[in-house]
Design a protein around this motif. Structure first.
Motif, PDB file in Angstrom:
ATOM      1  N   HIS A 139       0.813  -1.208   0.000  1.00  0.00           N
ATOM      2  CA  HIS A 139       0.000   0.000   0.000  1.00  0.00           C
ATOM      3  C   HIS A 139       0.853   1.268   0.000  1.00  0.00           C
ATOM      4  CE1 HIS A 139      -3.882  -2.047   0.716  1.00  0.00           C
ATOM      5  NE2 HIS A 139      -3.146  -2.914   1.412  1.00  0.00           N
ATOM      6  N   LEU A 140       2.163   1.120   0.018  1.00  0.00           N
ATOM      7  CA  LEU A 140       3.070   2.263   0.073  1.00  0.00           C
ATOM      8  C   LEU A 140       3.696   2.521  -1.282  1.00  0.00           C
ATOM      9  CD1 LEU A 140       5.015   1.375   3.361  1.00  0.00           C
ATOM     10  CD2 LEU A 140       2.858   2.639   3.137  1.00  0.00           C
ATOM     11  N   SER A 141       4.106   3.763  -1.492  1.00  0.00           N
ATOM     12  CA  SER A 141       4.871   4.074  -2.692  1.00  0.00           C
ATOM     13  C   SER A 141       6.243   3.422  -2.566  1.00  0.00           C
ATOM     14  CB  SER A 141       5.016   5.587  -2.859  1.00  0.00           C
ATOM     15  OG  SER A 141       5.893   6.107  -1.857  1.00  0.00           O
ATOM     16  N   ALA A 142       6.953   3.347  -3.670  1.00  0.00           N
ATOM     17  CA  ALA A 142       8.255   2.687  -3.665  1.00  0.00           C
ATOM     18  C   ALA A 142       9.205   3.333  -2.664  1.00  0.00           C
ATOM     19  CB  ALA A 142       8.854   2.715  -5.069  1.00  0.00           C
ATOM     20  N   ARG A 143       9.271   4.656  -2.657  1.00  0.00           N
ATOM     21  CA  ARG A 143      10.198   5.341  -1.747  1.00  0.00           C
ATOM     22  C   ARG A 143       9.729   5.287  -0.304  1.00  0.00           C
ATOM     23  NH1 ARG A 143      14.446   7.780  -3.832  1.00  0.00           N
ATOM     24  NH2 ARG A 143      14.558   7.933  -6.105  1.00  0.00           N
ATOM     25  N   GLN A 144       8.433   5.229  -0.084  1.00  0.00           N
ATOM     26  CA  GLN A 144       7.941   5.045   1.278  1.00  0.00           C
ATOM     27  C   GLN A 144       8.322   3.661   1.803  1.00  0.00           C
ATOM     28  OE1 GLN A 144       3.739   5.787   0.920  1.00  0.00           O
ATOM     29  NE2 GLN A 144       3.956   8.007   1.100  1.00  0.00           N
ATOM     30  N   SER A 174      10.027  12.515   5.924  1.00  0.00           N
ATOM     31  CA  SER A 174       8.658  12.728   5.450  1.00  0.00           C
ATOM     32  C   SER A 174       8.064  11.426   4.930  1.00  0.00           C
ATOM     33  CB  SER A 174       8.646  13.787   4.347  1.00  0.00           C
ATOM     34  OG  SER A 174       7.343  13.952   3.821  1.00  0.00           O
ATOM     35  N   SER A 175       8.839  10.682   4.135  1.00  0.00           N
ATOM     36  CA  SER A 175       8.361   9.401   3.596  1.00  0.00           C
ATOM     37  C   SER A 175       8.126   8.400   4.718  1.00  0.00           C
ATOM     38  CB  SER A 175       9.390   8.830   2.606  1.00  0.00           C
ATOM     39  OG  SER A 175       9.506   9.642   1.461  1.00  0.00           O
ATOM     40  N   LEU A 176       9.004   8.390   5.715  1.00  0.00           N
ATOM     41  CA  LEU A 176       8.872   7.469   6.833  1.00  0.00           C
ATOM     42  C   LEU A 176       7.604   7.756   7.623  1.00  0.00           C
ATOM     43  CD1 LEU A 176      10.001   5.220   8.626  1.00  0.00           C
ATOM     44  CD2 LEU A 176      11.347   6.955   9.825  1.00  0.00           C
ATOM     45  N   GLN A 177       7.330   9.033   7.875  1.00  0.00           N
ATOM     46  CA  GLN A 177       6.139   9.404   8.627  1.00  0.00           C
ATOM     47  C   GLN A 177       4.870   8.975   7.895  1.00  0.00           C
ATOM     48  OE1 GLN A 177       5.823  13.584   9.437  1.00  0.00           O
ATOM     49  NE2 GLN A 177       4.065  13.373  10.791  1.00  0.00           N
ATOM     50  N   ARG A 178       4.825   9.229   6.598  1.00  0.00           N
ATOM     51  CA  ARG A 178       3.659   8.840   5.817  1.00  0.00           C
ATOM     52  C   ARG A 178       3.513   7.322   5.749  1.00  0.00           C
ATOM     53  NH1 ARG A 178       3.657  13.036   0.616  1.00  0.00           N
ATOM     54  NH2 ARG A 178       3.574  14.962   1.861  1.00  0.00           N
ATOM     55  N   ALA A 179       4.623   6.625   5.647  1.00  0.00           N
ATOM     56  CA  ALA A 179       4.582   5.168   5.583  1.00  0.00           C
ATOM     57  C   ALA A 179       4.047   4.576   6.880  1.00  0.00           C
ATOM     58  CB  ALA A 179       5.976   4.627   5.289  1.00  0.00           C
ATOM     59  N   ARG A 180       4.496   5.103   8.011  1.00  0.00           N
ATOM     60  CA  ARG A 180       4.030   4.600   9.300  1.00  0.00           C
ATOM     61  C   ARG A 180       2.535   4.796   9.458  1.00  0.00           C
ATOM     62  NH1 ARG A 180       8.882   7.242  12.989  1.00  0.00           N
ATOM     63  NH2 ARG A 180      10.399   5.512  12.793  1.00  0.00           N
ATOM     64  N   VAL A 181       2.042   5.955   9.040  1.00  0.00           N
ATOM     65  CA  VAL A 181       0.609   6.238   9.136  1.00  0.00           C
ATOM     66  C   VAL A 181      -0.180   5.272   8.252  1.00  0.00           C
ATOM     67  CG1 VAL A 181      -1.199   7.922   8.597  1.00  0.00           C
ATOM     68  CG2 VAL A 181       0.903   8.661   9.743  1.00  0.00           C
ATOM     69  N   ARG A 182       0.291   5.069   7.045  1.00  0.00           N
ATOM     70  CA  ARG A 182      -0.427   4.204   6.104  1.00  0.00           C
ATOM     71  C   ARG A 182      -0.439   2.752   6.576  1.00  0.00           C
ATOM     72  NH1 ARG A 182      -4.615   3.116   3.640  1.00  0.00           N
ATOM     73  NH2 ARG A 182      -4.472   2.176   1.549  1.00  0.00           N
ATOM     74  N   VAL A 183       0.686   2.267   7.086  1.00  0.00           N
ATOM     75  CA  VAL A 183       0.753   0.901   7.585  1.00  0.00           C
ATOM     76  C   VAL A 183      -0.213   0.720   8.755  1.00  0.00           C
ATOM     77  CG1 VAL A 183       2.226  -0.742   8.815  1.00  0.00           C
ATOM     78  CG2 VAL A 183       3.080   0.391   6.770  1.00  0.00           C
ATOM     79  N   VAL A 188      -1.677  -3.079  10.375  1.00  0.00           N
ATOM     80  CA  VAL A 188      -0.505  -3.859  10.772  1.00  0.00           C
ATOM     81  C   VAL A 188       0.266  -3.114  11.840  1.00  0.00           C
ATOM     82  CG1 VAL A 188       1.698  -4.812  10.033  1.00  0.00           C
ATOM     83  CG2 VAL A 188      -0.302  -5.035   8.579  1.00  0.00           C
ATOM     84  N   GLN A 189       0.519  -3.787  12.944  1.00  0.00           N
ATOM     85  CA  GLN A 189       1.301  -3.213  14.034  1.00  0.00           C
ATOM     86  C   GLN A 189       2.772  -3.440  13.771  1.00  0.00           C
ATOM     87  OE1 GLN A 189       0.420  -1.406  16.710  1.00  0.00           O
ATOM     88  NE2 GLN A 189       2.567  -1.256  17.271  1.00  0.00           N
TER      89      GLN A 189
END
Length: 348
Positions: A139-144, A174-183, A188-189
């Motif tokens: 569900h994440l972009s490649a860079r996320q 920025s990518s890490l923050q967005r990835a954590r929110v999306r996960v 998924v924990q």
């Protein structure tokens, strides 16, 4: 280390093969693509050995930079790998199969691939190879994906991750923050679960294998949680719950018989088994893995391969937890089972 170190590639590069395979698998969601990309990484490293500067980065970081570039390029073409439960509504357990042949499905990663590429036994976080986590990464972009894996799984610093991804620290954060929110949104924990011992995992699987050998559908259902999920790519069919699972398994034993040979295996860091049906024309195989977890954790999503007939001769239920939970719960909760089947003459 410098050019001389890289030139001795068999000695200096080979120890990283297993962890690079795990990394590429997390990025791509395909064991086959991951193997290809690792080979491509080593080829690129050899060709670019004159460019390696040991004063700027470690050999490991340099290899991850090459592997990441290869993965990002691949993802531009191949995109995400969906699962049936993310595409269509649930079906009835005995509904006719609906092929989804044009989709590139998420694949499991046999533990044997990591072991073969890592005779020295490098430390790899097997919990981050779970199919639930691999599915969430889709569900994440490649860079996320890259930022999340490099920072939260592999423990690279923000500056190291920026160098590997070829971007800035600000962009990585920025990518890490967005990835954590999306996960978190997909359920998924990220916190590591308290894993049962290898002996405990195998004990659960042995109970499942025994019930399977006896065609004991009720016994199999008792080893599943209420939110067990079964998916069978390349078919779009999927369903949830022990009752639906039981209906399906009754059909399986009715159609395929009870003459099976079982063998212990492992995939995505978890114990499992393969079941081979004795037939004259072809062999069916089933793969399974399970890990104990509390019965109220929400359902997960998985993948598998399915047979050629109008109804399956092999199958796959799965419900690796999405919610935060302890896998070593003292209440004796039943394990979440993963079963994957395919029709053909070979398995992993």
């Amino acid at each position: 280390m410098g050019v001389t170190e890289v030139e001795g590639s068999d000695r200096s590069l080979e120890p990283f093969r297993s962890e690079l395979l795990a990394y590429c698998y997390r990025m791509l969601g395909s064991s086959h693509d991951a193997e290809d990309l690792v080979q491509d990484t080593y080829l690129r490293a050899w060709r670019a050995r004159e460019q390696y500067d040991a004063t700027r980065s470690s050999l490991r970081t340099w290899l991850y930079r090459i592997a990441t570039n290869a993965c990002l390029t691949a993802l531009e073409v191949r995109g995400r790998r969906p699962l049936p439960s993310g595409l269509v509504a649930a079906s009835e357990p005995l509904a006719p199969f609906v092929p989804g042949e044009n989709a590139a499905w998420l694949q499991p990663l046999p533990d044997s691939l990591l072991e073969a590429g890592d005779p020295a036994g490098a430390v790899i976080d097997r919990s981050s190879l779970r199919l639930a986590f691999a599915a969430a990464l889709q569900h994440l972009s490649a860079r996320q994906r890259g930022a999340l894996i490099l920072r939260d799984v592999l423990g690279f610093s923000a500056s190291e991750a920026a160098g590997i991804l070829g971007t800035t620290v600000v962009s990585v954060n920025s990518s890490l923050q967005r990835a954590r929110v999306r996960v978190k949104e997909v359920g998924v924990q990220q916190d590591r679960l308290s894993e049962p011992s290898a002996a405990e995992q195998r004990a659960w699987v042995e109970r499942y294998m025994k019930a399977f050998e006896n065609a004991d559908v009720e016994g199999l259902k008792q080893l599943l949680t209420e939110d067990v999920l079964m998916e069978m790519p390349p078919m779009l069919n999927w369903f949830a719950g022990p009752d639906n699972y039981g209906v399906f398994m009754e059909w399986v034993f009715e159609q395929a018989g009870r003459d099976w040979v079982l063998k212990a295996v492992a995939a995505n860091g978890q114990a499992g088994f393969a079941a081979y049906r004795r037939v004259e024309t072809h062999t069916s195989c089933t793969r399974s893995r399970s890990s104990p977890s509390p019965p109220r954790a929400s359902a997960g999503t998985r993948c598998s391969r399915t047979p050629r007939s109008s109804r399956p001769s092999a199958w796959r239920p799965d419900s690796t937890p999405r919610a935060s939970a302890s896998s070593s719960d003292a209440s004796g909760a039943a394990p979440r089972a993963f079963v994957e089947g395919c029709s053909g003459t070979s398995s992993w």
